[in-house]
Write a protein that holds these residues in place. Structure first.
Motif, PDB file in Angstrom:
ATOM      1  N   TYR A 123       0.575  -0.611   0.066  1.00 22.20           N
ATOM      2  CA  TYR A 123       0.188  -0.270   0.327  1.00 22.20           C
ATOM      3  C   TYR A 123       0.683   0.867  -0.198  1.00 22.20           C
ATOM      4  CZ  TYR A 123      -3.502  -3.127   0.732  1.00 22.20           C
ATOM      5  OH  TYR A 123      -4.175  -4.847   0.577  1.00 22.20           O
ATOM      6  N   GLU A 124       2.026   1.142   0.200  1.00 21.71           N
ATOM      7  CA  GLU A 124       3.164   1.833  -0.314  1.00 21.71           C
ATOM      8  C   GLU A 124       4.549   1.717  -1.122  1.00 21.71           C
ATOM      9  OE1 GLU A 124       4.783   2.765   3.827  1.00 21.71           O
ATOM     10  OE2 GLU A 124       3.471   3.478   4.487  1.00 21.71           O
ATOM     11  N   SER A 125       4.704   2.765  -1.784  1.00 19.41           N
ATOM     12  CA  SER A 125       5.513   2.570  -2.773  1.00 19.41           C
ATOM     13  C   SER A 125       6.905   1.687  -2.483  1.00 19.41           C
ATOM     14  CB  SER A 125       5.739   4.015  -3.832  1.00 19.41           C
ATOM     15  OG  SER A 125       6.093   4.770  -2.904  1.00 19.41           O
ATOM     16  N   ASN A 126       7.122   2.170  -2.085  1.00 14.91           N
ATOM     17  CA  ASN A 126       8.774   1.463  -1.062  1.00 14.91           C
ATOM     18  C   ASN A 126       7.961   0.744   0.007  1.00 14.91           C
ATOM     19  OD1 ASN A 126       9.489   3.904  -2.510  1.00 14.91           O
ATOM     20  ND2 ASN A 126       9.307   5.110  -0.228  1.00 14.91           N
ATOM     21  N   PHE A 127       8.480  -0.791  -0.175  1.00 17.46           N
ATOM     22  CA  PHE A 127       8.503  -1.650   0.851  1.00 17.46           C
ATOM     23  C   PHE A 127       9.951  -2.479   0.068  1.00 17.46           C
ATOM     24  CE2 PHE A 127       6.528  -2.605  -3.083  1.00 17.46           C
ATOM     25  CZ  PHE A 127       7.054  -3.542  -2.990  1.00 17.46           C
ATOM     26  N   LYS A 128      10.264  -3.531   1.857  1.00 20.18           N
ATOM     27  CA  LYS A 128      11.705  -4.383   1.345  1.00 20.18           C
ATOM     28  C   LYS A 128      10.591  -5.980   1.627  1.00 20.18           C
ATOM     29  CE  LYS A 128      14.464  -2.075   4.069  1.00 20.18           C
ATOM     30  NZ  LYS A 128      15.837  -2.054   5.092  1.00 20.18           N
ATOM     31  N   LYS A 129      11.277  -7.005   0.557  1.00 19.65           N
ATOM     32  CA  LYS A 129      10.599  -8.390   0.119  1.00 19.65           C
ATOM     33  C   LYS A 129      11.670  -9.203   0.461  1.00 19.65           C
ATOM     34  CE  LYS A 129       7.108 -10.628  -2.001  1.00 19.65           C
ATOM     35  NZ  LYS A 129       6.426 -10.661  -0.418  1.00 19.65           N
ATOM     36  N   GLU A 130      12.182 -10.482   1.320  1.00 19.96           N
ATOM     37  CA  GLU A 130      12.914 -11.366   1.174  1.00 19.96           C
ATOM     38  C   GLU A 130      12.731 -12.441   0.476  1.00 19.96           C
ATOM     39  OE1 GLU A 130      15.001 -11.763   4.009  1.00 19.96           O
ATOM     40  OE2 GLU A 130      13.656  -9.703   5.097  1.00 19.96           O
ATOM     41  N   LEU A 131      13.903 -11.978  -0.257  1.00 22.20           N
ATOM     42  CA  LEU A 131      13.725 -12.765  -1.671  1.00 22.20           C
ATOM     43  C   LEU A 131      15.273 -14.256  -1.787  1.00 22.20           C
ATOM     44  CD1 LEU A 131      13.819 -10.204  -4.335  1.00 22.20           C
ATOM     45  CD2 LEU A 131      11.625 -12.158  -3.567  1.00 22.20           C
ATOM     46  N   THR A 132      15.087 -14.884  -1.756  1.00 21.32           N
ATOM     47  CA  THR A 132      16.405 -16.051  -1.947  1.00 21.32           C
ATOM     48  C   THR A 132      17.143 -15.829  -2.286  1.00 21.32           C
ATOM     49  OG1 THR A 132      14.744 -17.772  -3.345  1.00 21.32           O
ATOM     50  CG2 THR A 132      14.584 -17.582  -0.518  1.00 21.32           C
ATOM     51  N   PRO A 133      18.315 -16.300  -2.549  1.00 29.64           N
ATOM     52  CA  PRO A 133      19.467 -16.119  -3.385  1.00 29.64           C
ATOM     53  C   PRO A 133      19.090 -16.664  -4.959  1.00 29.64           C
ATOM     54  CG  PRO A 133      20.638 -16.667  -1.321  1.00 29.64           C
ATOM     55  CD  PRO A 133      19.203 -16.404  -1.363  1.00 29.64           C
ATOM     56  N   GLY A 134      19.704 -16.308  -5.425  1.00 30.56           N
ATOM     57  CA  GLY A 134      19.729 -17.188  -7.065  1.00 30.56           C
ATOM     58  C   GLY A 134      18.515 -15.861  -8.059  1.00 30.56           C
ATOM     59  N   THR A 135      18.145 -16.509  -9.516  1.00 34.74           N
ATOM     60  CA  THR A 135      17.060 -16.426 -10.498  1.00 34.74           C
ATOM     61  C   THR A 135      15.915 -15.582  -9.949  1.00 34.74           C
ATOM     62  OG1 THR A 135      19.114 -16.637 -11.907  1.00 34.74           O
ATOM     63  CG2 THR A 135      16.600 -15.441 -12.541  1.00 34.74           C
ATOM     64  N   HIS A 136      15.305 -14.885 -10.273  1.00 36.04           N
ATOM     65  CA  HIS A 136      13.789 -15.007  -9.777  1.00 36.04           C
ATOM     66  C   HIS A 136      13.051 -13.596 -10.868  1.00 36.04           C
ATOM     67  CE1 HIS A 136      13.653 -16.063  -6.011  1.00 36.04           C
ATOM     68  NE2 HIS A 136      14.826 -15.971  -5.255  1.00 36.04           N
ATOM     69  N   TYR A 137      12.530 -13.494 -10.561  1.00 38.87           N
ATOM     70  CA  TYR A 137      11.059 -13.251 -12.113  1.00 38.87           C
ATOM     71  C   TYR A 137      10.122 -12.241 -11.179  1.00 38.87           C
ATOM     72  CZ  TYR A 137      13.920 -16.678 -14.761  1.00 38.87           C
ATOM     73  OH  TYR A 137      15.072 -17.078 -15.125  1.00 38.87           O
ATOM     74  N   LEU A 138      10.100 -10.909 -11.075  1.00 41.15           N
ATOM     75  CA  LEU A 138       9.380 -10.402 -10.915  1.00 41.15           C
ATOM     76  C   LEU A 138       8.027  -9.459 -12.033  1.00 41.15           C
ATOM     77  CD1 LEU A 138      11.881  -8.308  -8.905  1.00 41.15           C
ATOM     78  CD2 LEU A 138      10.973 -10.819  -7.867  1.00 41.15           C
ATOM     79  N   VAL A 139       6.971 -10.033 -11.263  1.00 39.82           N
ATOM     80  CA  VAL A 139       5.704  -8.736 -12.091  1.00 39.82           C
ATOM     81  C   VAL A 139       5.127  -7.939 -10.874  1.00 39.82           C
ATOM     82  CG1 VAL A 139       3.957  -9.303 -13.733  1.00 39.82           C
ATOM     83  CG2 VAL A 139       5.915 -10.585 -13.828  1.00 39.82           C
ATOM     84  N   ALA A 140       5.502  -6.677 -11.029  1.00 38.08           N
ATOM     85  CA  ALA A 140       4.391  -6.120 -10.353  1.00 38.08           C
ATOM     86  C   ALA A 140       3.170  -5.134 -10.946  1.00 38.08           C
ATOM     87  CB  ALA A 140       4.852  -5.293  -9.635  1.00 38.08           C
ATOM     88  N   PHE A 141       1.863  -5.602 -10.382  1.00 38.03           N
ATOM     89  CA  PHE A 141       1.094  -3.603 -11.463  1.00 38.03           C
ATOM     90  C   PHE A 141       0.157  -3.006 -10.000  1.00 38.03           C
ATOM     91  CE2 PHE A 141      -0.205  -8.658 -11.423  1.00 38.03           C
ATOM     92  CZ  PHE A 141      -1.702  -8.297 -11.275  1.00 38.03           C
ATOM     93  N   LEU A 142      -0.457  -2.385 -10.647  1.00 36.56           N
ATOM     94  CA  LEU A 142      -1.650  -1.601  -9.884  1.00 36.56           C
ATOM     95  C   LEU A 142      -2.610  -2.352 -10.019  1.00 36.56           C
ATOM     96  CD1 LEU A 142      -0.629   2.220 -11.379  1.00 36.56           C
ATOM     97  CD2 LEU A 142       0.345   1.328  -8.962  1.00 36.56           C
ATOM     98  N   SER A 143      -3.124  -2.082  -8.986  1.00 38.08           N
ATOM     99  CA  SER A 143      -4.701  -2.968  -8.030  1.00 38.08           C
ATOM    100  C   SER A 143      -5.400  -1.807  -7.739  1.00 38.08           C
ATOM    101  CB  SER A 143      -4.341  -4.209  -7.603  1.00 38.08           C
ATOM    102  OG  SER A 143      -5.913  -4.775  -6.636  1.00 38.08           O
TER     103      SER A 143
END
Length: 271
Positions: A123-143
């Motif tokens: 609900y805010e434009s700045n945040f932290k996310k826990e991601l495990t080491p390795g390659t990830h594919y991120l998709v984000a969109f407004l809801s």
């Protein structure tokens, strides 16, 4: 005379018993068919296009940080910073659909999806996310506050990132090819929220049409061909566990290449 009377009474008794047995057998034969018909009617699932949402055609979402593809952190927490324009995070969407669909009391937000797993809402434009080491594919969109994605070409981000120094041996995904990203339904629903479930997904690098690519939706075993990229309302779902499967296929019904193009989720509907 008494003997004849007794014999007549016995014969009548036998006939009555026989009639009762035949009646009982007939009811046993008809009952399963009637029950199946009633159950079929009670569990008939339908899909309807969701209409009249605010379009937010001028809204935009841009990832500012991290800007690099390779992220080296001492821990697994990654800070994300988005630039949001012409869209108010935390506000209730101005629509009567907030009363019809499951709606977040925290308002409009970002659906943040990692490796096509269930999204986290921000609900805010700045945040932290826990991601495990390795390659990830991120998709984000407004809801919207009732979790419908904003489908305009400036309102999403798709990015590959590698956390740490070594890429993982996970699925190889090309975010520049036709890809479907699952969004809703998700989690648990209760009370009136079980009456209308939002079916929503995000498409990358493709359109849907009759005679072209389409989405095959399987909901509790019932099949639907979705030839328009629009949100849908699922009606007629039974209480309990519901299985939703989405597949991005070509005009012949063949699954398009891509690790994310077939996804299945389970949601729960409670009284």
């Amino acid at each position: 005379m008494k003997i004849k009377t007794n014999i007549a009474i016995i014969l009548m008794g036998i006939l009555l018993v026989g009639c009762k047995q035949k009646t009982s057998e007939a009811n046993a034969t008809m009952s399963p068919e009637t029950e199946a018909s009633e159950n079929s009617s009670a569990t008939q699932i339908t899909l309807e296009k969701l209409e009249s949402s605010p379009s937010f055609s001028e809204a935009s979402l841009k990832l500012m940080k991290p800007s690099e593809e390779n992220i080296t952190n001492e821990n697994d927490s990654v800070a994300f910073n988005f630039d949001v324009k012409n869209y108010e995070l935390g506000a209730q969407t101005n629509s009567n659909l907030t009363q019809m669909l499951a709606n977040s009391d925290k308002g409009q937000h970002i659906h943040f999806i990692v490796d096509n797993d269930p999204y986290s809402a921000h609900y805010e434009s700045n945040f932290k996310k826990e991601l495990t080491p390795g390659t990830h594919y991120l998709v984000a969109f407004l809801s919207r506050s009732y979790h419908e994605s904003v489908k305009n070409p400036n309102a999403f981000v798709a990015k590959k990132v590698t956390i740490g120094k070594t890429a993982s041996n996970g699925p190889k995904v090309d975010l520049n090819t036709p890809t479907i990203i699952y969004s809703r339904p998700k989690g648990e629903y209760a009370g009136k929220d079980t009456e209308n479930l939002l079916l929503d997904f995000y498409l990358l690098n493709t359109t849907l049409s009759e005679g072209g690519n389409y989405v095959k939706a399987t909901i509790n075993g019932q099949y639907f061909e979705l030839t328009e990229w629009v949100p849908y309302i699922i009606k007629g779902l039974p209480k309990g566990e519901v299985t939703v499967k989405l597949e991005l296929v070509d005009k012949d019904g063949n699954l398009l290449p891509g690790a994310f193009n077939s996804v299945e989720r389970k949601v729960t509907l409670k009284e």
